[in-house]
Design a protein around this motif. Structure first.
Motif, PDB file in Angstrom:
ATOM      1  N   LYS A 204      15.204   0.617  54.311  1.00  0.00           N
ATOM      2  CA  LYS A 204      16.257   0.306  53.347  1.00  0.00           C
ATOM      3  C   LYS A 204      15.684  -0.445  52.149  1.00  0.00           C
ATOM      4  O   LYS A 204      14.780  -1.268  52.286  1.00  0.00           O
ATOM      5  CB  LYS A 204      17.345  -0.552  54.005  1.00  0.00           C
ATOM      6  N   PHE A 205      16.233  -0.157  50.964  1.00  0.00           N
ATOM      7  CA  PHE A 205      15.844  -0.891  49.759  1.00  0.00           C
ATOM      8  C   PHE A 205      17.092  -1.197  48.945  1.00  0.00           C
ATOM      9  O   PHE A 205      18.104  -0.500  49.029  1.00  0.00           O
ATOM     10  CB  PHE A 205      14.825  -0.104  48.930  1.00  0.00           C
ATOM     11  N   VAL A 206      17.031  -2.263  48.170  1.00  0.00           N
ATOM     12  CA  VAL A 206      18.148  -2.664  47.318  1.00  0.00           C
ATOM     13  C   VAL A 206      17.770  -2.352  45.876  1.00  0.00           C
ATOM     14  O   VAL A 206      16.619  -2.520  45.469  1.00  0.00           O
ATOM     15  CB  VAL A 206      18.482  -4.164  47.502  1.00  0.00           C
ATOM     16  N   HIS A 207      18.755  -1.878  45.120  1.00  0.00           N
ATOM     17  CA  HIS A 207      18.476  -1.477  43.738  1.00  0.00           C
ATOM     18  C   HIS A 207      19.774  -1.426  42.953  1.00  0.00           C
ATOM     19  O   HIS A 207      20.879  -1.474  43.529  1.00  0.00           O
ATOM     20  CB  HIS A 207      17.795  -0.106  43.706  1.00  0.00           C
ATOM     21  N   ALA A 208      19.645  -1.322  41.640  1.00  0.00           N
ATOM     22  CA  ALA A 208      20.807  -1.150  40.774  1.00  0.00           C
ATOM     23  C   ALA A 208      20.910   0.332  40.441  1.00  0.00           C
ATOM     24  O   ALA A 208      20.140   0.858  39.630  1.00  0.00           O
ATOM     25  CB  ALA A 208      20.654  -1.985  39.504  1.00  0.00           C
ATOM     26  N   GLY A 213      26.083   0.693  41.000  1.00  0.00           N
ATOM     27  CA  GLY A 213      25.610  -0.655  40.735  1.00  0.00           C
ATOM     28  C   GLY A 213      24.655  -1.122  41.820  1.00  0.00           C
ATOM     29  O   GLY A 213      24.001  -0.314  42.485  1.00  0.00           O
ATOM     30  N   VAL A 214      24.565  -2.425  42.016  1.00  0.00           N
ATOM     31  CA  VAL A 214      23.635  -2.981  42.998  1.00  0.00           C
ATOM     32  C   VAL A 214      24.101  -2.637  44.406  1.00  0.00           C
ATOM     33  O   VAL A 214      25.231  -2.949  44.802  1.00  0.00           O
ATOM     34  CB  VAL A 214      23.502  -4.509  42.826  1.00  0.00           C
ATOM     35  N   MET A 215      23.223  -1.979  45.144  1.00  0.00           N
ATOM     36  CA  MET A 215      23.577  -1.492  46.468  1.00  0.00           C
ATOM     37  C   MET A 215      22.310  -1.310  47.307  1.00  0.00           C
ATOM     38  O   MET A 215      21.201  -1.485  46.811  1.00  0.00           O
ATOM     39  CB  MET A 215      24.302  -0.145  46.360  1.00  0.00           C
ATOM     40  N   VAL A 216      22.495  -0.959  48.576  1.00  0.00           N
ATOM     41  CA  VAL A 216      21.380  -0.665  49.469  1.00  0.00           C
ATOM     42  C   VAL A 216      21.346   0.827  49.761  1.00  0.00           C
ATOM     43  O   VAL A 216      22.387   1.434  50.034  1.00  0.00           O
ATOM     44  CB  VAL A 216      21.491  -1.460  50.787  1.00  0.00           C
ATOM     45  N   SER A 217      20.163   1.432  49.678  1.00  0.00           N
ATOM     46  CA  SER A 217      19.990   2.850  49.988  1.00  0.00           C
ATOM     47  C   SER A 217      18.844   3.005  50.982  1.00  0.00           C
ATOM     48  O   SER A 217      18.129   2.041  51.280  1.00  0.00           O
ATOM     49  CB  SER A 217      19.705   3.662  48.721  1.00  0.00           C
ATOM     50  N   ASP A 218      18.678   4.234  51.481  1.00  0.00           N
ATOM     51  CA  ASP A 218      17.639   4.520  52.468  1.00  0.00           C
ATOM     52  C   ASP A 218      16.564   5.408  51.840  1.00  0.00           C
ATOM     53  O   ASP A 218      16.882   6.373  51.134  1.00  0.00           O
ATOM     54  CB  ASP A 218      18.261   5.223  53.677  1.00  0.00           C
ATOM     55  N   LEU A 219      15.305   5.089  52.108  1.00  0.00           N
ATOM     56  CA  LEU A 219      14.211   5.893  51.551  1.00  0.00           C
ATOM     57  C   LEU A 219      14.236   7.329  52.053  1.00  0.00           C
ATOM     58  O   LEU A 219      13.694   8.229  51.406  1.00  0.00           O
ATOM     59  CB  LEU A 219      12.860   5.256  51.904  1.00  0.00           C
ATOM     60  N   ASN A 220      14.852   7.553  53.199  1.00  0.00           N
ATOM     61  CA  ASN A 220      14.935   8.904  53.757  1.00  0.00           C
ATOM     62  C   ASN A 220      16.156   9.674  53.274  1.00  0.00           C
ATOM     63  O   ASN A 220      16.389  10.803  53.706  1.00  0.00           O
ATOM     64  CB  ASN A 220      14.953   8.841  55.288  1.00  0.00           C
TER      65      ASN A 220
END
Length: 237
Positions: A204-208, A213-220
């Protein structure tokens, strides 16, 4: 008169026998009633310190396993699979702060692994901040403005402003070596590096993001995986 006397004796004898029989019956009933003392076969009871209860289910913090897969210190049967590069602290889960519980759900990680409270507070403050190109405040922010703020406020690192510059001035690392606080870079449009986020746990990574907006997504994730261009690390205080 004699007949009457004999009949009376017979009746008394019958009443006496009936009374004796009745008392004997009551005694037998009481002797057969062992419901308050009978234990039968030994029953399984929970022992102090034993985590097993109904249907041989064993419950321990952060895991749910059955007796067929009793925990032995390995990963088998774990409810969560947090990364090994994040050290466990042996903390009491009942004393966990609300932010740890919140992000444990978001990151699919055990509460015991979320020990960087400065990072969790920063994520909570920025959470949901809308995206705007060139923005660098909690009213609106772009991807590199967000990573700059987190690196500065949480890790005490001074980093450049744009995603490409952050890529150029960080040390390249392999994906399998990613740790909390590392950069993750993407190519989403035009330039070579057009998007950046900060790695957390469990891919998981956090980004804008431009959409949420600012949220958490998955590299996969199907969108991010083919756009991933590498990871970087900077020195921190």
């Amino acid at each position: 008169m004699l007949l009457l006397y004999r009949c009376r004796n017979v009746i008394c004898a019958c009443l006496t026998l009936a009374s004796v029989a009745s008392c004997k019956s009551i005694k037998n009933i009481g002797a057969k009633d062992h419901s308050t003392t009978k234990t039968g076969k030994s029953s399984t009871r929970t022992r102090s310190g034993d985590g097993r209860f109904i249907d041989d289910i064993e419950v321990k913090p952060g895991s749910v396993v059955t007796s067929k897969h009793a925990s032995s210190g390995g990963k088998k049967g774990k409810l969560y699979q947090p990364e090994d590069d994040v050290p466990a602290t042996g903390m009491n889960i009942e004393r966990a702060e609300w932010l740890q519980l919140k992000f444990a759900i978001i990151l699919d990680a055990s509460v015991e692994k979320l020990t960087n409270m400065a990072l969790l507070r920063s994520l909570d403050q920025w959470w949901g901040t809308r995206y705007c190109l060139g923005g660098n405040t909690q009213n609106c922010v772009d991807c590199s403005g967000f990573t700059l703020a987190v690196m500065r406020d949480v890790y005490g690192a001074t980093v450049p402003r744009t995603a490409q510059e952050q890529y150029d001035q960080s040390n390249r690392i392999d994906m399998e070596d990613l740790k909390e606080g590392d950069y993750v870079f993407f190519h989403t449009s035009g330039r070579k590096i057009s998007h950046v986020g900060i790695y957390l746990f469990n891919n998981k990574f956090v980004h804008a993001s431009t959409s949420n907006g600012v949220m958490v997504s998955d590299l996969n994730d199907a969108y991010w995986k083919p756009r991933y261009r590498g990871a970087g690390r900077v020195s921190r205080k």
